[in-house]
Design an enzyme around this catalytic site. Structure first.
Site, PDB file in Angstrom:
ATOM      1  CD  GLN A  68      -3.082  -0.461  -0.092  1.00  0.00           C
ATOM      2  OE1 GLN A  68      -3.234   0.729  -0.341  1.00  0.00           O
ATOM      3  NE2 GLN A  68      -3.707  -1.409  -0.783  1.00  0.00           N
ATOM      4  CB  SER A  69       4.093   2.020  -1.609  1.00  0.00           C
ATOM      5  OG  SER A  69       4.872   3.172  -1.883  1.00  0.00           O
TER       6      SER A  69
END
Ligand SMILES: *Cc1c(COP(=O)(O)O)cnc(C)c1O
Length: 297
Positions: A68-69
């Protein structure tokens, strides 16, 4: 520098949240509202790293990150803005459904590659771009390069224009360049970092980027819980508190930890914090991709 946002970002007061924390005054610096790709602190950093990439004749931006960068999502957005390709190498296996940042990565047109060892894989992907006749430009983890630090030196200058007598700025620490830029611009004594567990030794990481002595840095390492990306009870409470006092949406990985750190600090030494600023570094898309999102509400 390639400007992707409109500056200065707003500095808002948060009187109901301040009251709940027992602070005399609290301001929120809204870098989540920077106008590219759903916003966040990675935009200011990319303004500098993308300038280097364009100067080097890059055709493709590549970077690595957690599933989930936020940095990966904003690298995809910056590439779209510049008419470049983006390759994002994310840690782990492809999820069954693309949610949160991963959904946006695809929407923004990036090529998403999943790997157990993203650093190795990004080298392979860069070589593949070169074989196809392109020019790859690899942006480091979290976008934290020496050039990127300049983005938060600029933010510090904005803050000093908006609130010349600010006492402290509280910021989540991931890959480190955001805190490093603030330390350069404001002095270490005015910056409180809250570690999110993204790097093994945040003091050394930030000190190196800031050109400062690690011993001079104020970094709270007590809010990580079971590790990067896990939801802790105090962070869930902090996210709820901001939502219910100010209508302010934080995320469970970064900004929720920053507020939990500030709350702990306020409890421990009420009176020591004066005109305090919470830096809202964005991250809302990550809320929609977080495995424990249901526990928040
Ligand atoms: C990456 C990130 C941070 C931390 O910034 P670093 O410069 O990597 O330390 C804070 N908040 C959000 C929402 C982020 O995505």
């Amino acid at each position: 520098m390639i400007p992707f946002g409109t500056y200065p970002t707003p500095l808002e007061t948060a009187p109901r949240l301040a009251g709940a924390l027992g602070l005399p005054e609290l301001f929120v610096k809204r870098d989540d509202l920077i106008g590219l790709g759903a916003g966040g602190n990675k935009v200011r950093k990319l303004e500098h790293t993308c300038a280097e990439a364009v100067a080097a004749g890059a055709t493709t931006l590549l970077t690595t990150g957690a599933p989930q960068s936020n940095h990966a999502r904003l690298t995809a957005a910056a590439a779209a803005r510049l008419g470049l390709d983006a390759v994002l190498v994310l840690r782990g296996r492809p999820p069954n459904d693309a949610r949160g940042n991963v959904l946006l990565d695809h929407l923004l047109g990036a090529t998403v590659v999943w790997a157990d060892d993203p650093l190795r894989e990004v080298g392979r992907q860069a070589a593949a771009v070169r074989e196809r006749g392109g020019v790859p430009h690899v942006i480091p983890f979290g976008g934290s390069s020496p050039a990127a630090v300049q983005g938060y030196v600029a933010c510090a200058a904005e803050l000093l224009d908006q609130l010349p007598d600010l006492s402290h700025v509280v910021v989540a620490v991931g890959s480190g360049a955001t805190m490093a830029g603030l330390v350069r611009g404001l002095g270490a004594e005015r910056v409180i970092g809250v570690d999110v567990g993204a790097v093994p030794d945040p003091h050394t990481t930030v000190a190196r980027l800031a050109g400062a002595d690690a011993g001079s840095l104020d970094i709270d390492t007590g809010r990580v819980g079971a590790g990067y990306g896990t939801l802790t009870g105090e962070v869930a409470r902090a996210v709820r508190l901001a939502a219910r006092t100010e209508g302010l949406l934080l995320d469970p990985v970064y900004t929720g930890r920053a507020l939990a750190g500030l709350a702990a600090r306020a409890r421990a030494r009420a009176g020591g914090l004066g005109r305090t600023v919470l830096l809202h570094t964005g991250g809302l898309p990550g809320l929609f991709g977080h495995p424990s999102v249901a526990e928040l509400a």
